[in-house]
Enzyme design. Structure first.
Site, PDB file in Angstrom:
ATOM      1  N   THR A  74     -10.412   8.735  11.512  1.00 21.55           N
ATOM      2  CA  THR A  74      -9.322   8.730  12.500  1.00 21.55           C
ATOM      3  C   THR A  74      -8.029   8.276  11.829  1.00 21.55           C
ATOM      4  O   THR A  74      -8.018   7.287  11.097  1.00 21.55           O
ATOM      5  CB  THR A  74      -9.686   7.790  13.673  1.00 21.55           C
ATOM      6  N   CYS A 128      -2.815  -7.252  -8.539  1.00 23.93           N
ATOM      7  CA  CYS A 128      -4.236  -7.622  -8.578  1.00 23.93           C
ATOM      8  C   CYS A 128      -4.549  -8.560  -9.733  1.00 23.93           C
ATOM      9  O   CYS A 128      -5.577  -9.221  -9.731  1.00 23.93           O
ATOM     10  CB  CYS A 128      -5.104  -6.379  -8.649  1.00 23.93           C
ATOM     11  N   ASN A 168       4.452   0.134 -13.326  1.00 28.95           N
ATOM     12  CA  ASN A 168       4.674  -0.916 -12.330  1.00 28.95           C
ATOM     13  C   ASN A 168       4.905  -2.286 -12.952  1.00 28.95           C
ATOM     14  O   ASN A 168       5.387  -3.190 -12.287  1.00 28.95           O
ATOM     15  CB  ASN A 168       3.500  -0.987 -11.345  1.00 28.95           C
ATOM     16  N   GLY A 200      -1.941   4.261  -2.495  1.00 21.33           N
ATOM     17  CA  GLY A 200      -1.912   4.767  -3.861  1.00 21.33           C
ATOM     18  C   GLY A 200      -3.296   4.842  -4.504  1.00 21.33           C
ATOM     19  O   GLY A 200      -3.618   5.809  -5.202  1.00 21.33           O
ATOM     20  N   THR A 201      -4.113   3.833  -4.256  1.00 17.22           N
ATOM     21  CA  THR A 201      -5.421   3.787  -4.908  1.00 17.22           C
ATOM     22  C   THR A 201      -6.303   4.946  -4.449  1.00 17.22           C
ATOM     23  O   THR A 201      -6.893   5.664  -5.274  1.00 17.22           O
ATOM     24  CB  THR A 201      -6.109   2.441  -4.593  1.00 17.22           C
ATOM     25  N   GLN A 235       5.515   3.869  -7.656  1.00 16.32           N
ATOM     26  CA  GLN A 235       6.718   3.032  -7.798  1.00 16.32           C
ATOM     27  C   GLN A 235       8.016   3.840  -7.687  1.00 16.32           C
ATOM     28  O   GLN A 235       9.104   3.257  -7.732  1.00 16.32           O
ATOM     29  CB  GLN A 235       6.695   2.287  -9.142  1.00 16.32           C
ATOM     30  N   HIS A 242       3.994   0.690   1.497  1.00 14.70           N
ATOM     31  CA  HIS A 242       4.409  -0.719   1.412  1.00 14.70           C
ATOM     32  C   HIS A 242       5.309  -0.999   0.216  1.00 14.70           C
ATOM     33  O   HIS A 242       5.811  -2.110   0.072  1.00 14.70           O
ATOM     34  CB  HIS A 242       3.189  -1.643   1.402  1.00 14.70           C
TER      35      HIS A 242
HETATM   36  C1  LIG Z   1       1.847   2.249  -9.899  1.00 12.64           C
HETATM   37  C2  LIG Z   1       0.891   1.910  -8.815  1.00 12.64           C
HETATM   38  N1  LIG Z   1      -0.134   2.733  -8.565  1.00 12.64           N
HETATM   39  C3  LIG Z   1      -1.010   2.484  -7.585  1.00 12.64           C
HETATM   40  C4  LIG Z   1      -0.908   1.368  -6.798  1.00 12.64           C
HETATM   41  C5  LIG Z   1      -1.930   1.128  -5.739  1.00 12.64           C
HETATM   42  O1  LIG Z   1      -1.392   1.251  -4.457  1.00 12.64           O
HETATM   43  P1  LIG Z   1      -2.169   0.632  -3.201  1.00 12.64           P
HETATM   44  O2  LIG Z   1      -2.380  -0.805  -3.485  1.00 12.64           O
HETATM   45  O3  LIG Z   1      -1.259   0.880  -2.051  1.00 12.64           O
HETATM   46  O4  LIG Z   1      -3.446   1.369  -3.059  1.00 12.64           O
HETATM   47  C6  LIG Z   1       0.141   0.462  -7.031  1.00 12.64           C
HETATM   48  C7  LIG Z   1       0.275  -0.770  -6.223  1.00 12.64           C
HETATM   49  O5  LIG Z   1       0.130  -1.874  -6.705  1.00 12.64           O
HETATM   50  C8  LIG Z   1       1.052   0.737  -8.067  1.00 12.64           C
HETATM   51  O6  LIG Z   1       2.064  -0.093  -8.355  1.00 12.64           O
END
Ligand SMILES: Cc1ncc(COP(=O)(O)O)c(C=O)c1O
Length: 376
Positions: free
Chosen positions: A239, A329, A153, A72-73, A181, A203
């Site tokens: 890769t 985090c 989230n 996601g990030t 989410q 995940h």
């Molecule tokens: C709403 C949301 N966006 C982005 C992320 C980031 O995802 P990732 O940690 O897999 O990069 C998360 C994960 O905590 C999330 O809940």
């Protein structure tokens, strides 16, 4: 230790055994580099392309619109940065309750002077004020990126992605929606959804960590965020995470096949915990649109402060109960969540996010509520 209770499924979920089984060949015998021209490479290339087709079919997108990333990030960083650098957005509109992946990326682009930043107002229950979004868009003359979470989230509120997409269309704005989410938890039909970018991380729905997707609508052309080789049709060098990609597609397929059953079950767990908390803990509060337009997986609770509740997360942890105060985090330090502060600035409670999966049970909820009664 298997007597732990895990109620932090919005942070991450366990890897499904069937998903692991699907991944195993690509961790063992099928180790070829998908860019290699001989048979080892061809078999992993085929696995990646089959995964892309499967994911595209589930989301009703074109396979060429699906790009595998590390999660996601990275997907949000890519979309937001590209909107500013490649699509000419000189202004960004976001909300004060975004995930840090969006918040820190938009702040960075603002700090470097690449784009202006406006925050949309929130309604008292934490939903985005759509009238204010329209007012902002109407008042901004530059090309604008709107970047908003599909589901928050921490408090679970769900945005009407179609309504926001139509508003963005009206003002010719680019729309990026963080759907981390919701992908794997709700059905998607991207051909009928007015959005330029969406994101996902495996995940969050019993797939592996470190793999996700960025959907880029076919009408949008951007430059790569990561430079290097020609992987992902020159859009994401490096890769490929073949076993991760295979696991992502398998987990999404399983989540989609079992959506009705699992979402109904998890929704019942959420409602059960809500009812138990009201019955057992005086002064308990709930955050967000808790029984309305909200994730069925997330229940965010404000507990009345007491001497012991100061250390609530710690006390739950020593009782083998895994929950968080906010997004993963921030949970370790529990410095207080920017989401709760933004939506409930005057509230003085200890907030805890309980988030459920198909693996949780009502019995676990009973144990947790009992422990909470003792602690508070
Ligand atoms: C709403 C949301 N966006 C982005 C992320 C980031 O995802 P990732 O940690 O897999 O990069 C998360 C994960 O905590 C999330 O809940």
């Amino acid at each position: 230790m298997n007597n732990r209770i895990y109620f932090d499924n919005a942070a991450t979920t366990s890897l499904d055994k069937e998903v692991l089984d699907a991944m195993m060949p690509y961790l063992t015998t099928h180790f070829g580099n998908p860019s290699s021209i001989y048979s080892y490479g061809r078999e992993t290339r085929l696995a990646v392309e089959n995964a892309r087709k499967a994911v595209a079919k589930i989301l009703n997108a074109h396979p060429a619109e699906i790009f595998f990333t590390s999660g996601g990030t990275e997907s949000s960083n890519t979309a937001i940065t590209a909107a500013v650098r490649d699509l000419g957005c000189k202004h960004m509109i976001t909300s004060p309750i975004e995930h840090h992946a969006t918040m820190h990326t938009t702040e960075h682009l603002h700090d470097t002077g690449e784009a202006k930043l406006s925050l949309v107002k929130l309604l008292p229950n934490g939903h985005v004020d759509l009238e204010n979004l329209e007012e902002l868009l109407a008042s901004i003359t530059e090309k604008t990126l709107v970047t908003l979470l599909h589901a928050n989230n921490e408090i679970g509120n769900i945005l009407d992605i179609h309504v926001v997409g139509e508003i963005c269309k009206k003002y010719n704005a680019i729309f990026h929606c963080d759907t981390v989410q919701t992908v794997g938890h709700y059905p998607f039909n991207l051909k009928e959804t007015p959005v330029h970018f969406i994101t996902s991380a495996g995940h969050k729905f019993h797939g592996p960590k470190g793999v996700g997707i960025l959907y880029i609508n076919e009408d949008v052309k951007i430059k790569p965020f990561i430079n290097g080789g020609s992987q992902e049709r020159n859009m994401r060098a490096g890769t490929e995470n073949v076993y991760g990609i295979v696991g992502f597609a398998k987990a999404l397929q399983m989540a989609t096949d079992n959506y009705e059953k699992e979402s109904t079950y998890i929704q019942e767990l959420k409602k059960y915990m809500y009812d138990q908390l009201i019955a057992e803990i005086p002064g308990v509060r709930f955050h967000g649109d808790v029984l309305g337009n909200s994730l069925y997986t997330v229940l965010n609770v404000g507990f009345p402060k007491s001497e012991k509740s100061d250390m609530l997360l710690f006390n739950l942890d020593i009782n083998n109960i895994c929950v968080s105060g906010g997004s993963a985090c921030t949970s370790g330090a529990n410095q207080g969540s920017h989401v709760i502060k933004a939506v409930y600035p005057a509230e003085d409670t200890d907030s805890v996010r309980f988030s459920f999966s198909k693996e949780n049970t009502k019995e676990e909820i009973d144990i947790v509520v009992e422990k909470l009664k003792e602690i508070i």
